[in-house]
Write an enzyme that holds these catalytic residues in place. Sequence first.
Site, PDB file in Angstrom:
ATOM      1  N   LYS A 166     -51.515  -9.568  41.718  1.00  0.00           N
ATOM      2  CA  LYS A 166     -51.488  -8.399  40.831  1.00  0.00           C
ATOM      3  C   LYS A 166     -50.219  -7.553  40.923  1.00  0.00           C
ATOM      4  CE  LYS A 166     -56.161  -8.937  40.589  1.00  0.00           C
ATOM      5  NZ  LYS A 166     -56.039  -9.885  41.725  1.00  0.00           N
ATOM      6  N   THR A 182     -16.953 -16.191  21.567  1.00  0.00           N
ATOM      7  CA  THR A 182     -17.469 -17.234  22.464  1.00  0.00           C
ATOM      8  C   THR A 182     -16.573 -17.160  23.688  1.00  0.00           C
ATOM      9  OG1 THR A 182     -16.048 -18.974  21.599  1.00  0.00           O
ATOM     10  CG2 THR A 182     -18.190 -18.719  20.519  1.00  0.00           C
ATOM     11  N   HIS A 183     -17.148 -17.372  24.836  1.00  0.00           N
ATOM     12  CA  HIS A 183     -16.438 -17.185  26.118  1.00  0.00           C
ATOM     13  C   HIS A 183     -15.894 -15.763  26.233  1.00  0.00           C
ATOM     14  CE1 HIS A 183     -16.279 -21.659  26.278  1.00  0.00           C
ATOM     15  NE2 HIS A 183     -16.086 -21.525  24.973  1.00  0.00           N
ATOM     16  N   GLU A 185     -27.477  -0.236  32.050  1.00  0.00           N
ATOM     17  CA  GLU A 185     -27.249  -0.889  33.348  1.00  0.00           C
ATOM     18  C   GLU A 185     -28.565  -1.125  34.075  1.00  0.00           C
ATOM     19  OE1 GLU A 185     -23.437   0.843  35.331  1.00  0.00           O
ATOM     20  OE2 GLU A 185     -24.219   2.335  33.964  1.00  0.00           O
ATOM     21  N   ASN A 240     -64.984 -13.746  42.547  1.00  0.00           N
ATOM     22  CA  ASN A 240     -63.944 -14.678  42.096  1.00  0.00           C
ATOM     23  C   ASN A 240     -63.874 -14.774  40.576  1.00  0.00           C
ATOM     24  OD1 ASN A 240     -63.659 -15.006  44.784  1.00  0.00           O
ATOM     25  ND2 ASN A 240     -64.522 -17.076  44.889  1.00  0.00           N
ATOM     26  N   SER A 245     -20.937  11.965  35.375  1.00  0.00           N
ATOM     27  CA  SER A 245     -20.482  11.764  36.746  1.00  0.00           C
ATOM     28  C   SER A 245     -20.405  13.132  37.416  1.00  0.00           C
ATOM     29  CB  SER A 245     -19.110  11.105  36.731  1.00  0.00           C
ATOM     30  OG  SER A 245     -18.395  11.429  37.903  1.00  0.00           O
ATOM     31  N   GLN A 271     -55.157 -12.726  45.698  1.00  0.00           N
ATOM     32  CA  GLN A 271     -55.165 -11.271  45.538  1.00  0.00           C
ATOM     33  C   GLN A 271     -53.745 -10.733  45.353  1.00  0.00           C
ATOM     34  OE1 GLN A 271     -57.786  -8.767  48.108  1.00  0.00           O
ATOM     35  NE2 GLN A 271     -55.876  -7.939  48.898  1.00  0.00           N
ATOM     36  N   SER A 305     -57.023  -4.165  48.362  1.00  0.00           N
ATOM     37  CA  SER A 305     -56.253  -4.298  47.117  1.00  0.00           C
ATOM     38  C   SER A 305     -56.511  -3.108  46.199  1.00  0.00           C
ATOM     39  CB  SER A 305     -56.609  -5.609  46.400  1.00  0.00           C
ATOM     40  OG  SER A 305     -57.999  -5.727  46.197  1.00  0.00           O
ATOM     41  N   TYR A 319     -60.927 -20.716  44.977  1.00  0.00           N
ATOM     42  CA  TYR A 319     -60.357 -19.402  45.291  1.00  0.00           C
ATOM     43  C   TYR A 319     -59.831 -19.358  46.719  1.00  0.00           C
ATOM     44  CZ  TYR A 319     -59.778 -14.446  46.166  1.00  0.00           C
ATOM     45  OH  TYR A 319     -59.244 -13.224  46.503  1.00  0.00           O
ATOM     46  N   LYS A 367     -16.708  11.405  32.057  1.00  0.00           N
ATOM     47  CA  LYS A 367     -17.535  10.207  32.027  1.00  0.00           C
ATOM     48  C   LYS A 367     -18.834  10.380  31.245  1.00  0.00           C
ATOM     49  CE  LYS A 367     -16.856   6.806  33.909  1.00  0.00           C
ATOM     50  NZ  LYS A 367     -17.042   6.401  35.293  1.00  0.00           N
ATOM     51  N   ASN A 380     -21.812   7.699  31.043  1.00  0.00           N
ATOM     52  CA  ASN A 380     -22.128   6.372  31.588  1.00  0.00           C
ATOM     53  C   ASN A 380     -23.378   5.755  30.954  1.00  0.00           C
ATOM     54  OD1 ASN A 380     -19.944   6.389  33.388  1.00  0.00           O
ATOM     55  ND2 ASN A 380     -21.125   7.592  34.876  1.00  0.00           N
TER      56      ASN A 380
HETATM   57  N1  ARG Z   1     -59.978  -8.311  46.405  1.00  0.00           N
HETATM   58  C1  ARG Z   1     -60.128  -9.704  46.090  1.00  0.00           C
HETATM   59  C2  ARG Z   1     -59.078 -10.151  45.056  1.00  0.00           C
HETATM   60  O1  ARG Z   1     -58.553  -9.331  44.360  1.00  0.00           O
HETATM   61  C3  ARG Z   1     -61.473  -9.940  45.533  1.00  0.00           C
HETATM   62  C4  ARG Z   1     -61.935 -11.381  45.557  1.00  0.00           C
HETATM   63  C5  ARG Z   1     -62.459 -11.694  46.869  1.00  0.00           C
HETATM   64  N2  ARG Z   1     -63.184 -12.873  46.903  1.00  0.00           N
HETATM   65  C6  ARG Z   1     -63.473 -13.409  48.071  1.00  0.00           C
HETATM   66  N3  ARG Z   1     -64.118 -14.517  48.036  1.00  0.00           N
HETATM   67  N4  ARG Z   1     -63.144 -12.831  49.182  1.00  0.00           N
HETATM   68  O2  ARG Z   1     -58.765 -11.314  44.965  1.00  0.00           O
END
Ligand code: ARG
Length: 459
Positions: free
Chosen positions: A327, A157-158, A292, A112, A279, A324, A25, A319, A285, A287
């Site tokens: 993110k 409206t509409h 958009e 965790n 364009s 993971q 990650s 967990y 044009k 734009n």
């Molecule tokens: N790279 C993991 C994450 O972002 C770290 C947590 C991992 N914990 C585990 N028990 N393997 O979630």
Amino acid sequence: MTASPSRSGVFQAASDERLEAFGESISFDHRLFRQDVRGSIAHARMLCQQGMLSEEEFQVIEAGLREIEQEIADGKMAFCNELEDIHMHIESALIERLGDVGRKLHTARSRNDQVNTDFRLWVREALDRVDSLLENLQLAFLSRCERDMNVILPAYTHLQRAQPVLAPHYWLAYAEKFQRDRERVADCRKRVNVCGLGSAACAGTTLPIDREMTAKELEFEAVSANSIDVSSDRDFVIESAFVLSLIAGHLSGWAEEWILWSTVEFNFIELPHQFCTGSSIMPQKVNPDTLELTRGKSARVIGNLQTLMVLVKGLPLAYNRDLQEDKPPLFDSFDTIEACLELAIPIVAESELQRESIASRLEEGYLDATTLMEYLIQTGIPQRTAHHLVGKLVGMAQQRRVRLADLTEEQLKDAHQDLDLSVREVLGVEKAVSAYQSYGSSNPEEVRSQVNRWNKRLQ
Ligand code: ARG
């Protein structure tokens, strides 16, 4: 090759490179490096206070972590899949520098609770950035209000012409929407701002930690009460993604409106050319690509919310590695919304209403019909009767290609014996606008006082 600190003596084989590439990650969570260092310093300070690190050990750990933070900021740390994530990169770098002292940092902590804490710190800052961008967008709308104070626009409206309104009434409609977004940001922030550090893997720890202390160091408002919950909790991620989705929806609606308004067909607004594109084949044009893309990018933000909802569906406590995956979608939602807002602000402030073109067609579409109906109600005609009657008058006017104000006394009498030229008191868009009475309407004094209220609120 760097050995992963998470592979204990129990392992009888090195990890497969394919797993490492699959499970890393670091390619995205490196964005948490400052929060990770901050969290680790707070944790180490607490370990020291609680007698699990000596003062000297704490000081070298703190100094080491600050150096590592600088090294990452300068782009000098090489990331690798074996170390999986930012947390293990930083810990390994510390161990490399400090040996056994570095090996003490992870006392009474698990990745965790560490991940959860770092991400909350990051999200908290990101929400604050979004709030301030939203405020600037509100200010951009507000700055238009004085400038466009006397401009009358059709409200729709509409997407059919409905009733006349003052331009600032439109601008403040957006200020209201983005105010609710800011309230949602603030409310969401409360649940983000809870410290899970010290929950360890899922059950807490037998070591004598002080959770209040780390929470205070990290400026969290509260300490989480259940270690199993923390280990699995991504509500704060999903809630943030939802708040951002609604912002995306508001931006997308605004973008669509102004795309329409900038067409030859509407010709209500001229967008600043520095935010438009040309364009390659059609020389005439200009734009509205920024708008958009704002409309288009809302799809990603809403999609990210969906991704996160599905991600947590059906996960048992506590967990799971699935988490993971939380993110990339949230980073993307924040990046997208921040980029959209950065551009929306100058577009809102710098676009120009096409006053003449707007004014020249204000008498089309019978924007004053509802006002006339309400005038008749005030003379004692029941609403349904007045509604039908004005519909008839509009039909007559349409046939003769004239405005309601152009109907003669005779024509009015034809429609209803009690009608006479006094109806002209509320006909024409200016008179119609002045006739509004209710709180929150487009009555000029009402709009003025709303503008004043917003000026006070935002400045
Ligand atoms: N790279 C993991 C994450 O972002 C770290 C947590 C991992 N914990 C585990 N028990 N393997 O979630």
